[in-house]
Design a protein around this motif. Sequence first.
Motif, mmCIF file in Angstrom:
data_model
loop_
_atom_site.group_PDB
_atom_site.id
_atom_site.type_symbol
_atom_site.label_atom_id
_atom_site.label_comp_id
_atom_site.label_asym_id
_atom_site.label_seq_id
_atom_site.Cartn_x
_atom_site.Cartn_y
_atom_site.Cartn_z
ATOM 1 N N CYS A 8 0.857 -1.180 0.000
ATOM 2 C CA CYS A 8 0.000 0.000 0.000
ATOM 3 C C CYS A 8 0.896 1.233 0.000
ATOM 4 O O CYS A 8 2.123 1.121 0.106
ATOM 5 C CB CYS A 8 -0.934 -0.012 1.205
ATOM 6 N N VAL A 13 0.869 -2.514 4.547
ATOM 7 C CA VAL A 13 0.325 -3.735 3.956
ATOM 8 C C VAL A 13 1.298 -4.163 2.865
ATOM 9 O O VAL A 13 1.641 -3.358 1.994
ATOM 10 C CB VAL A 13 -1.079 -3.515 3.354
ATOM 11 N N PHE A 67 0.261 -12.705 2.257
ATOM 12 C CA PHE A 67 0.338 -11.437 2.968
ATOM 13 C C PHE A 67 1.544 -11.484 3.893
ATOM 14 O O PHE A 67 1.631 -12.342 4.757
ATOM 15 C CB PHE A 67 -0.944 -11.155 3.753
ATOM 16 N N GLN A 71 -2.453 -7.649 6.901
ATOM 17 C CA GLN A 71 -3.729 -8.248 6.514
ATOM 18 C C GLN A 71 -4.846 -7.794 7.452
ATOM 19 O O GLN A 71 -5.985 -7.613 7.032
ATOM 20 C CB GLN A 71 -3.598 -9.775 6.518
ATOM 21 N N LEU A 74 -6.746 -4.464 6.476
ATOM 22 C CA LEU A 74 -7.578 -4.421 5.282
ATOM 23 C C LEU A 74 -9.045 -4.302 5.651
ATOM 24 O O LEU A 74 -9.499 -4.869 6.645
ATOM 25 C CB LEU A 74 -7.334 -5.655 4.419
ATOM 26 N N GLU A 75 -9.779 -3.577 4.819
ATOM 27 C CA GLU A 75 -11.196 -3.315 5.064
ATOM 28 C C GLU A 75 -11.987 -3.523 3.779
ATOM 29 O O GLU A 75 -11.583 -3.067 2.712
ATOM 30 C CB GLU A 75 -11.328 -1.870 5.533
ATOM 31 N N VAL A 88 -11.312 -4.188 -1.594
ATOM 32 C CA VAL A 88 -10.596 -4.129 -0.331
ATOM 33 C C VAL A 88 -9.573 -3.000 -0.388
ATOM 34 O O VAL A 88 -8.823 -2.880 -1.358
ATOM 35 C CB VAL A 88 -9.922 -5.486 -0.021
ATOM 36 N N SER A 90 -6.802 -0.494 2.188
ATOM 37 C CA SER A 90 -6.052 -0.483 3.447
ATOM 38 C C SER A 90 -6.598 0.635 4.337
ATOM 39 O O SER A 90 -6.813 1.743 3.873
ATOM 40 C CB SER A 90 -4.562 -0.266 3.168
ATOM 41 N N ARG A 91 -6.834 0.321 5.595
ATOM 42 C CA ARG A 91 -7.314 1.336 6.546
ATOM 43 C C ARG A 91 -6.224 2.343 6.880
ATOM 44 O O ARG A 91 -6.513 3.485 7.231
ATOM 45 C CB ARG A 91 -7.783 0.671 7.847
ATOM 46 N N ILE A 97 -6.512 -2.104 -2.750
ATOM 47 C CA ILE A 97 -5.639 -3.280 -2.750
ATOM 48 C C ILE A 97 -6.131 -4.319 -3.762
ATOM 49 O O ILE A 97 -5.394 -4.679 -4.673
ATOM 50 C CB ILE A 97 -5.533 -3.907 -1.339
ATOM 51 N N ILE A 171 -9.607 -10.852 5.992
ATOM 52 C CA ILE A 171 -9.117 -9.484 6.141
ATOM 53 C C ILE A 171 -9.584 -8.895 7.459
ATOM 54 O O ILE A 171 -10.493 -9.432 8.107
ATOM 55 C CB ILE A 171 -9.577 -8.582 4.969
#
Length: 182
Positions: A8, A13, A67, A71, A74-75, A88, A90-91, A97, A171
């Motif tokens: 990311c 990530v 991963f 992992q 991830l959202e 998905v 990345s928070r 992603i 995730i």
Amino acid sequence: MTKNVVTCECAQVAIELDGKPFISTECHCNSCREAAIRLEQLPLARPMLERNAGTQFVLYRKDRIQFLRGQDLLEAFRLGPKAPTRRVISRCCNSPIFLEFQSGHWLSLYSSLWPEETRPKPQLRTMTGDRTDKVAFDDGLPAGTLQTWRFYANLLGAWIAMGFKSPKIRIGEEAERDKTTR
């Protein structure tokens, strides 16, 4: 086999990819465009849409993805509660992603994960029939109004190579629970 790592924007990530993708595509479906418009309202570190309003993906078999970290960061994002796909992000930095089809044996990784100079080039376009502008493409890349036979052939070939398995990708909180139960 060649190993490649993509991350990311903030590198929290990281995903290790084993070998080459089985195909790279550019999707022009309504749901990819709608998702990109909605997700671009977030402070995204990387763009989702190309200048021609397509979304580029690099498709890998799920058994070729590992991963390395993040992992649990991830959202999932779905266009609706019954949507068969989950996108998905990345928070940590809102980087797109991957897109995953329900029960799919592959992941469609957003091509923006790769640096531009090493990004796999699309081999074909799908779902061009959903485009409203109908502007002709001028680069000679094969384009289908739906998914093309080549797209389906590649999906089937990858599934056969995996022994018709479809691994689950966990995730966020699911991944965090998995770490604590080991």
